[in-house]
Design a protein around this motif. Structure first.
Motif, PDB file in Angstrom:
ATOM      1  N   PRO A  71     -19.303  -2.205  38.614  1.00  0.00           N
ATOM      2  CA  PRO A  71     -18.583  -3.453  38.477  1.00  0.00           C
ATOM      3  C   PRO A  71     -17.592  -3.455  39.924  1.00  0.00           C
ATOM      4  CG  PRO A  71     -17.434  -1.518  37.333  1.00  0.00           C
ATOM      5  CD  PRO A  71     -18.854  -1.233  37.818  1.00  0.00           C
ATOM      6  N   ASP A  72     -17.235  -4.719  40.244  1.00  0.00           N
ATOM      7  CA  ASP A  72     -16.449  -4.701  41.486  1.00  0.00           C
ATOM      8  C   ASP A  72     -15.059  -4.567  41.121  1.00  0.00           C
ATOM      9  OD1 ASP A  72     -15.589  -6.999  40.259  1.00  0.00           O
ATOM     10  OD2 ASP A  72     -15.580  -8.281  41.924  1.00  0.00           O
ATOM     11  N   THR A  73     -14.595  -4.316  39.966  1.00  0.00           N
ATOM     12  CA  THR A  73     -13.120  -3.942  39.600  1.00  0.00           C
ATOM     13  C   THR A  73     -13.260  -2.977  38.413  1.00  0.00           C
ATOM     14  OG1 THR A  73     -10.880  -4.760  39.077  1.00  0.00           O
ATOM     15  CG2 THR A  73     -12.822  -6.026  38.161  1.00  0.00           C
ATOM     16  N   THR A  74     -12.195  -2.327  37.914  1.00  0.00           N
ATOM     17  CA  THR A  74     -12.160  -1.549  36.956  1.00  0.00           C
ATOM     18  C   THR A  74     -12.330  -2.327  35.630  1.00  0.00           C
ATOM     19  OG1 THR A  74     -11.197   0.299  35.682  1.00  0.00           O
ATOM     20  CG2 THR A  74      -9.774  -1.437  36.762  1.00  0.00           C
ATOM     21  N   LEU A  75     -13.195  -2.093  34.599  1.00  0.00           N
ATOM     22  CA  LEU A  75     -13.149  -2.356  33.330  1.00  0.00           C
ATOM     23  C   LEU A  75     -12.076  -2.204  32.376  1.00  0.00           C
ATOM     24  CD1 LEU A  75     -16.965  -2.538  32.767  1.00  0.00           C
ATOM     25  CD2 LEU A  75     -15.546  -4.076  33.943  1.00  0.00           C
ATOM     26  N   GLY A  76     -11.173  -1.178  32.966  1.00  0.00           N
ATOM     27  CA  GLY A  76     -10.056  -0.695  31.928  1.00  0.00           C
ATOM     28  C   GLY A  76     -10.501  -0.286  30.729  1.00  0.00           C
ATOM     29  N   THR A  77      -9.841  -0.689  29.508  1.00  0.00           N
ATOM     30  CA  THR A  77     -10.180  -0.193  28.282  1.00  0.00           C
ATOM     31  C   THR A  77     -11.514  -0.803  27.652  1.00  0.00           C
ATOM     32  OG1 THR A  77      -8.790  -1.850  27.248  1.00  0.00           O
ATOM     33  CG2 THR A  77      -7.759   0.370  28.021  1.00  0.00           C
ATOM     34  N   SER A  78     -12.079  -1.939  28.427  1.00  0.00           N
ATOM     35  CA  SER A  78     -13.458  -2.552  27.781  1.00  0.00           C
ATOM     36  C   SER A  78     -14.447  -1.489  27.576  1.00  0.00           C
ATOM     37  CB  SER A  78     -13.929  -3.717  28.716  1.00  0.00           C
ATOM     38  OG  SER A  78     -12.856  -4.308  28.937  1.00  0.00           O
ATOM     39  N   THR A  79     -15.124  -1.448  26.437  1.00  0.00           N
ATOM     40  CA  THR A  79     -16.170  -0.657  26.011  1.00  0.00           C
ATOM     41  C   THR A  79     -17.536  -1.428  25.975  1.00  0.00           C
ATOM     42  OG1 THR A  79     -15.799  -0.954  23.774  1.00  0.00           O
ATOM     43  CG2 THR A  79     -14.416   0.975  24.691  1.00  0.00           C
ATOM     44  N   LEU A  80     -18.440  -0.634  26.289  1.00  0.00           N
ATOM     45  CA  LEU A  80     -19.858  -1.109  26.269  1.00  0.00           C
ATOM     46  C   LEU A  80     -20.764  -0.154  25.593  1.00  0.00           C
ATOM     47  CD1 LEU A  80     -19.951  -1.591  30.305  1.00  0.00           C
ATOM     48  CD2 LEU A  80     -19.379  -3.295  28.677  1.00  0.00           C
TER      49      LEU A  80
ATOM     50  N   ALA B 127     -30.207  -4.837  17.814  1.00  0.00           N
ATOM     51  CA  ALA B 127     -29.694  -5.495  16.823  1.00  0.00           C
ATOM     52  C   ALA B 127     -29.599  -4.502  15.410  1.00  0.00           C
ATOM     53  CB  ALA B 127     -30.359  -6.820  16.308  1.00  0.00           C
ATOM     54  N   ALA B 128     -30.489  -3.984  15.171  1.00  0.00           N
ATOM     55  CA  ALA B 128     -30.441  -2.928  13.896  1.00  0.00           C
ATOM     56  C   ALA B 128     -29.557  -1.592  14.229  1.00  0.00           C
ATOM     57  CB  ALA B 128     -31.933  -2.646  13.650  1.00  0.00           C
ATOM     58  N   ASP B 129     -29.681  -1.330  15.608  1.00  0.00           N
ATOM     59  CA  ASP B 129     -28.737  -0.282  15.989  1.00  0.00           C
ATOM     60  C   ASP B 129     -27.825  -0.435  17.297  1.00  0.00           C
ATOM     61  OD1 ASP B 129     -27.722   2.352  16.440  1.00  0.00           O
ATOM     62  OD2 ASP B 129     -29.569   3.478  16.220  1.00  0.00           O
ATOM     63  N   PRO B 130     -26.965  -1.054  17.510  1.00  0.00           N
ATOM     64  CA  PRO B 130     -26.094  -1.606  18.475  1.00  0.00           C
ATOM     65  C   PRO B 130     -25.613  -0.471  19.278  1.00  0.00           C
ATOM     66  CG  PRO B 130     -25.181  -2.535  16.419  1.00  0.00           C
ATOM     67  CD  PRO B 130     -26.285  -1.646  16.081  1.00  0.00           C
ATOM     68  N   THR B 131     -25.709   0.761  18.822  1.00  0.00           N
ATOM     69  CA  THR B 131     -25.182   1.932  19.713  1.00  0.00           C
ATOM     70  C   THR B 131     -26.204   2.867  20.031  1.00  0.00           C
ATOM     71  OG1 THR B 131     -24.504   3.138  17.857  1.00  0.00           O
ATOM     72  CG2 THR B 131     -22.892   1.673  19.118  1.00  0.00           C
ATOM     73  N   LYS B 132     -27.539   2.535  19.920  1.00  0.00           N
ATOM     74  CA  LYS B 132     -28.855   3.287  19.859  1.00  0.00           C
ATOM     75  C   LYS B 132     -28.761   4.190  21.262  1.00  0.00           C
ATOM     76  CE  LYS B 132     -33.599   3.609  19.454  1.00  0.00           C
ATOM     77  NZ  LYS B 132     -34.746   2.820  19.200  1.00  0.00           N
ATOM     78  N   TYR B 133     -28.497   3.414  22.495  1.00  0.00           N
ATOM     79  CA  TYR B 133     -28.816   4.059  23.788  1.00  0.00           C
ATOM     80  C   TYR B 133     -27.278   4.508  24.367  1.00  0.00           C
ATOM     81  CZ  TYR B 133     -33.307   2.654  23.019  1.00  0.00           C
ATOM     82  OH  TYR B 133     -34.937   2.652  22.715  1.00  0.00           O
ATOM     83  N   ALA B 134     -26.181   3.670  24.055  1.00  0.00           N
ATOM     84  CA  ALA B 134     -24.947   3.974  24.704  1.00  0.00           C
ATOM     85  C   ALA B 134     -23.747   3.655  23.661  1.00  0.00           C
ATOM     86  CB  ALA B 134     -24.648   3.259  25.850  1.00  0.00           C
ATOM     87  N   ASN B 135     -22.759   4.575  23.260  1.00  0.00           N
ATOM     88  CA  ASN B 135     -21.874   4.171  22.292  1.00  0.00           C
ATOM     89  C   ASN B 135     -20.402   3.973  22.966  1.00  0.00           C
ATOM     90  OD1 ASN B 135     -20.417   3.756  19.949  1.00  0.00           O
ATOM     91  ND2 ASN B 135     -20.616   5.722  19.303  1.00  0.00           N
ATOM     92  N   ALA B 136     -19.904   2.923  22.967  1.00  0.00           N
ATOM     93  CA  ALA B 136     -18.382   2.608  23.342  1.00  0.00           C
ATOM     94  C   ALA B 136     -18.214   3.358  24.694  1.00  0.00           C
ATOM     95  CB  ALA B 136     -17.619   3.110  22.367  1.00  0.00           C
ATOM     96  N   LYS B 137     -18.864   3.153  25.786  1.00  0.00           N
ATOM     97  CA  LYS B 137     -18.600   3.755  27.190  1.00  0.00           C
ATOM     98  C   LYS B 137     -17.569   2.891  27.935  1.00  0.00           C
ATOM     99  CE  LYS B 137     -21.518   7.003  26.417  1.00  0.00           C
ATOM    100  NZ  LYS B 137     -20.881   8.381  26.469  1.00  0.00           N
ATOM    101  N   THR B 138     -16.762   3.473  28.576  1.00  0.00           N
ATOM    102  CA  THR B 138     -15.886   2.987  29.442  1.00  0.00           C
ATOM    103  C   THR B 138     -16.256   2.888  30.941  1.00  0.00           C
ATOM    104  OG1 THR B 138     -14.394   4.740  29.577  1.00  0.00           O
ATOM    105  CG2 THR B 138     -13.887   3.145  27.931  1.00  0.00           C
ATOM    106  N   VAL B 139     -16.009   2.167  31.904  1.00  0.00           N
ATOM    107  CA  VAL B 139     -16.423   2.237  33.338  1.00  0.00           C
ATOM    108  C   VAL B 139     -15.066   2.069  34.064  1.00  0.00           C
ATOM    109  CG1 VAL B 139     -17.875   1.200  35.028  1.00  0.00           C
ATOM    110  CG2 VAL B 139     -18.733   1.382  32.829  1.00  0.00           C
ATOM    111  N   THR B 140     -14.515   2.967  34.903  1.00  0.00           N
ATOM    112  CA  THR B 140     -13.523   2.542  35.494  1.00  0.00           C
ATOM    113  C   THR B 140     -13.312   2.762  37.012  1.00  0.00           C
ATOM    114  OG1 THR B 140     -12.753   4.980  35.190  1.00  0.00           O
ATOM    115  CG2 THR B 140     -11.631   3.367  33.784  1.00  0.00           C
ATOM    116  N   ALA B 141     -14.393   3.240  37.454  1.00  0.00           N
ATOM    117  CA  ALA B 141     -15.037   3.309  38.875  1.00  0.00           C
ATOM    118  C   ALA B 141     -15.518   1.956  39.199  1.00  0.00           C
ATOM    119  CB  ALA B 141     -16.234   4.109  39.093  1.00  0.00           C
TER     120      ALA B 141
END
Length: 145
Positions: free
Chosen positions: A69-78, A83-97
């Motif tokens: 991102p060009d700006t911090t995503l703050g507390t947003s999670t990704l 659809a069957a397993d929405p966190t299969k590859y990444a679960n609620a990751k934050t990006v602040t860099a």
């Protein structure tokens, strides 16, 4: 000291199989592919929104998911999955860099799975919205035959 072999090379180069087996081309000497996806500037991504990331090809493993991102995503999670397993590859990751690719996945357990069938990948936004003016790219990397 013991010689230790990763499971992908047992029976291939460790001498336990005569004749030696061939390495699985989906993991050893695999071809790398990637998808580079960008957020449309001017469109906010709200809590609960599902972003379509395309398809994981059949016979491929996801080996890297990065977000820049060009700006911090703050507390947003990704979260990244299906659809069957929405966190299969990444679960609620934050990006602040900012302006630096930040790895958010995949989970270690998914790297050891059989490459399997084609999957529709999604990313779900959680905790806080990503504002309209944010520039953001997502890179999903695959390997396999």
């Amino acid at each position: 000291m013991a010689d230790i072999f990763p499971k992908q090379l047992v029976g291939v180069i460790d001498g336990t199989a005569v004749p030696p087996r061939r390495a699985d081309g989906r993991e050893i000497g695999a071809h790398k592919r990637s998808a580079l996806l960008s957020k449309v500037v001017g469109a906010a991504w709200n809590i609960g929104d599902t972003v379509r990331l395309g398809k994981k090809p059949q016979g491929q493993k996801i080996t890297s998911i990065t977000v820049t991102p060009d700006t911090t995503l703050g507390t947003s999670t990704l979260s990244v999955g299906t659809a069957a397993d929405p966190t299969k590859y990444a679960n609620a990751k934050t990006v602040t860099a900012t302006d630096v690719p930040t790895a958010i996945g995949p989970k270690a357990a998914t790297l050891d799975l059989d490459p399997g069938a084609e999957e529709d990948l999604i990313m779900t936004i959680g905790v806080a919205a990503i504002v309209a003016g944010t520039r953001l790219t997502i890179k999903v990397e695959y390997c396999g035959v």
